[in-house]
Write a protein that holds these residues in place. Structure first.
Motif, PDB file in Angstrom:
ATOM      1  N   THR A  88      67.635  60.252  23.987  1.00  0.00           N
ATOM      2  CA  THR A  88      68.662  61.263  23.737  1.00  0.00           C
ATOM      3  C   THR A  88      70.060  60.737  24.041  1.00  0.00           C
ATOM      4  N   ALA A  89      70.149  59.709  24.881  1.00  0.00           N
ATOM      5  CA  ALA A  89      71.452  59.118  25.189  1.00  0.00           C
ATOM      6  C   ALA A  89      72.083  58.470  23.962  1.00  0.00           C
ATOM      7  N   TYR A 137      68.488  69.212  24.530  1.00  0.00           N
ATOM      8  CA  TYR A 137      67.469  68.154  24.451  1.00  0.00           C
ATOM      9  C   TYR A 137      67.080  67.665  25.842  1.00  0.00           C
ATOM     10  N   VAL A 138      68.080  67.501  26.699  1.00  0.00           N
ATOM     11  CA  VAL A 138      67.806  67.009  28.048  1.00  0.00           C
ATOM     12  C   VAL A 138      67.008  68.034  28.844  1.00  0.00           C
ATOM     13  N   LEU A 139      67.444  69.291  28.800  1.00  0.00           N
ATOM     14  CA  LEU A 139      66.729  70.326  29.537  1.00  0.00           C
ATOM     15  C   LEU A 139      65.313  70.519  28.990  1.00  0.00           C
ATOM     16  N   GLY A 140      65.180  70.540  27.659  1.00  0.00           N
ATOM     17  CA  GLY A 140      63.855  70.686  27.062  1.00  0.00           C
ATOM     18  C   GLY A 140      62.947  69.519  27.415  1.00  0.00           C
ATOM     19  N   GLY A 141      63.500  68.296  27.391  1.00  0.00           N
ATOM     20  CA  GLY A 141      62.705  67.133  27.758  1.00  0.00           C
ATOM     21  C   GLY A 141      62.289  67.163  29.215  1.00  0.00           C
ATOM     22  N   ALA A 197      64.710  60.519  18.875  1.00  0.00           N
ATOM     23  CA  ALA A 197      64.555  60.951  20.270  1.00  0.00           C
ATOM     24  C   ALA A 197      63.683  62.193  20.347  1.00  0.00           C
ATOM     25  N   VAL A 198      64.006  63.177  19.514  1.00  0.00           N
ATOM     26  CA  VAL A 198      63.255  64.423  19.545  1.00  0.00           C
ATOM     27  C   VAL A 198      61.838  64.210  19.030  1.00  0.00           C
ATOM     28  N   PHE A 199      61.646  63.208  18.176  1.00  0.00           N
ATOM     29  CA  PHE A 199      60.305  62.894  17.678  1.00  0.00           C
ATOM     30  C   PHE A 199      59.331  62.661  18.835  1.00  0.00           C
ATOM     31  N   PHE A 200      59.745  61.895  19.839  1.00  0.00           N
ATOM     32  CA  PHE A 200      58.858  61.605  20.969  1.00  0.00           C
ATOM     33  C   PHE A 200      58.594  62.850  21.812  1.00  0.00           C
ATOM     34  N   LEU A 201      59.578  63.716  21.902  1.00  0.00           N
ATOM     35  CA  LEU A 201      59.366  64.965  22.623  1.00  0.00           C
ATOM     36  C   LEU A 201      58.398  65.876  21.864  1.00  0.00           C
ATOM     37  N   TYR A 202      58.467  65.820  20.545  1.00  0.00           N
ATOM     38  CA  TYR A 202      57.555  66.630  19.741  1.00  0.00           C
ATOM     39  C   TYR A 202      56.119  66.114  19.778  1.00  0.00           C
ATOM     40  N   VAL A 203      55.944  64.835  20.060  1.00  0.00           N
ATOM     41  CA  VAL A 203      54.581  64.304  20.128  1.00  0.00           C
ATOM     42  C   VAL A 203      53.797  65.009  21.232  1.00  0.00           C
ATOM     43  N   TYR A 204      54.422  65.124  22.412  1.00  0.00           N
ATOM     44  CA  TYR A 204      53.729  65.850  23.479  1.00  0.00           C
ATOM     45  C   TYR A 204      53.607  67.335  23.141  1.00  0.00           C
TER      46      TYR A 204
END
Length: 491
Positions: free
Chosen positions: A222-223, A115-119, A57-64
């Motif tokens: 993240t769910a 994770y939710v707030l950061g995303g 999940a965090v991987f996709f957030l790190y891509v951006y």
């Protein structure tokens, strides 16, 4: 063997022995045989997937985040507004602020809200890029917001990934941070240099659209993440901790109880110590990882990007050339190779090889810039971009282990504060690189590459002595290894 079985077989009083609690050895062997065979069951793969759900999940957030990172480090050639020094530093300032906030609050909050707030903050930043592609003030605000989102995600993730993964998969889980950033860097570099002016959509709009896609995917995944059992043990909710642990390991795993006892012992040892005691025993690990993670900031920076851009323009005549495209991809390739080795060959040896090659290549680039006139000569600039390609490949080998080490090195009570501080220190180095480049002279590249190359070379020797190999160790064992002054073993 036959004699032994005959002797043990005829028991004159079996009823009496069972009443006294006797358990024959033969039945006890049968479950162990079944359990060993179940390790090849597809269910084991599903359980490993559960352990790295949060990492995916965090991987996709790190891509951006990697796209914004590259955008700040020089890859904004078609930006519709002026990339001022403040604009370049804004994302790093946002990451620093987010990491500081996360380190202060995550001791009493679960990881999922971060994770939710950061995303959501990253999604907000990407929407602003899409809706206001020509407004400098809005774009600047978007970068602060998206950077703060990455900061909020990074500190909890580095700790969480180490706590939910088994001892054999911590390397894969923790390295997702650098792999995601590397993919984002590759996308931004290729897209920024291959974009042509006659496209209908603004380059900032496309940047935002890509960010929206990855942010939504990351938020959705993240769910599927599972909270760390260590978090529940710390707040004295043992049953919730056991349920989380069972979800992560699965009922098929014969060592689920043994591993749960291990994390209970890990938490119990921390609870016996005061905050000041943990602070004292964390001084040595803190110094080691402050320097180690600081070296990661030298692996991808504005001077490196500008050096490649200038050399490619001189030798190829335009920036949308194959050396730039390959330069964007080789870091990702190196990170993926390192990820495959971290839990098998080990963290230390792979990382030191990468760091040694980085130091040598940077000193070679310094030699190419020794004479300021070389910056205008095709021969030397060919050497610069070739060396730069190799440098990024070995940088990918080096950076992944830093994420894993940050999750392993510190005791529980002080871990968020030290991890947050180290992440902030890394961003500070990036800001110094930007400011230093903007104020540099004609021979800036020579002095930069020479000084950083020497620093990296000294770092190889230093880290070879002090950094431990933590492959297939428990978190408790890894923390103790970091507290030792020297760790010579490479494997």
């Amino acid at each position: 063997m036959t004699i032994a079985y005959v002797t043990a077989g005829p028991d004159p009083s079996p009823t009496k022995d069972y009443a006294e609690g006797y358990k024959p050895n033969i039945p006890s062997r049968e479950p162990s045989i079944q359990i060993n065979s179940s390790t090849s069951n597809p269910g084991s793969v599903r359980q490993i997937n559960k352990q790295i759900n949060v990492a995916c999940a965090v991987f996709f957030l790190y891509v951006y985040g990697g796209m914004d990172f590259a955008h700040s480090a020089g890859w904004n050639q078609t930006l519709n507004t002026t990339a001022t020094q403040v604009f370049k530093c804004s994302w790093f300032i946002g990451v620093l602020a987010g990491a500081a906030l996360a380190s202060l609050t995550m001791t009493f909050l679960p990881k999922l809200p971060f994770y939710v707030l950061g995303g959501l903050m990253q999604l907000t930043g990407s929407i602003i890029f899409t809706c206001k592609p020509f407004d400098y003030g809005c774009l600047l605000a978007a970068r602060y917001v998206a950077g703060a989102g990455i900061g909020l995600i990074t500190v909890p993730f580095l700790i969480h990934s180490a706590e939910v993964a088994t001892d054999n998969h911590r390397g894969v889980s923790g390295s997702m941070e650098q792999c995601g950033l590397a993919l984002g860097i590759a996308i931004q570099v290729i897209y920024d240099t291959q974009w042509v002016d006659d496209k209908e959509a603004s380059v900032n709009e496309v940047h935002g659209i890509i960010g929206i896609v990855f942010s939504i995917i990351g938020l959705g995944m993240t769910a599927l993440s599972i909270e760390s059992p260590i978090y529940y043990l710390r707040i004295k909710q043992k049953e919730k901790a056991r349920k989380c642990h069972a979800k992560l390991l699965g009922s098929f795993n014969h060592s689920v109880d043994q591993e749960f006892e291990e994390i209970q012992l890990y938490v119990a040892e921390s609870q016996k110590r005061t905050f000041c005691q943990e602070l004292r025993i964390s001084v040595v690990p803190f110094i080691k990882l402050l320097l180690y993670r600081g070296f990661v900031a030298f692996s991808f920076s504005l001077p490196l990007s500008e050096s490649l851009i200038k050399s490619a323009l001189l030798t190829e005549g335009f920036i949308s050339c194959w050396p730039v495209t390959v330069w964007g991809l080789v870091r990702l390739l190196g990170a993926l190779v390192a990820q495959g080795f971290l839990d098998k060959l080990g963290r230390k040896f792979v990382s030191l090889v990468g760091l040694l090659c980085m130091a040598i290549l940077m000193l070679c680039m310094a030699a190419s810039y020794a004479n300021p006139a070389n910056a205008l000569m095709t021969y030397y600039m060919y050497q610069v971009w070739r060396l730069g390609l190799a440098f990024q490949a070995f940088a990918g080998l080096f950076v992944c282990s830093s994420s894993v080490y940050l999750g392993e090195a510190f005791p529980i009570k002080v871990k968020p504060f030290f991890v947050g501080y180290i992440i902030g220190f890394e961003q500070t180095i990036h800001i110094i690189n930007i400011v230093g480049y903007n104020k540099g002279y004609e021979n800036f590249f020579y002095h930069y590459y020479l000084s950083v190359g020497i620093i990296l070379l000294v770092g190889v020797v230093f880290f070879g002595i002090v950094i431990p190999e933590t492959k297939k160790t428990t978190l408790r064992e890894a923390t103790k290894l970091f507290q030792r002054l020297q760790n010579i073993r490479l494997f």
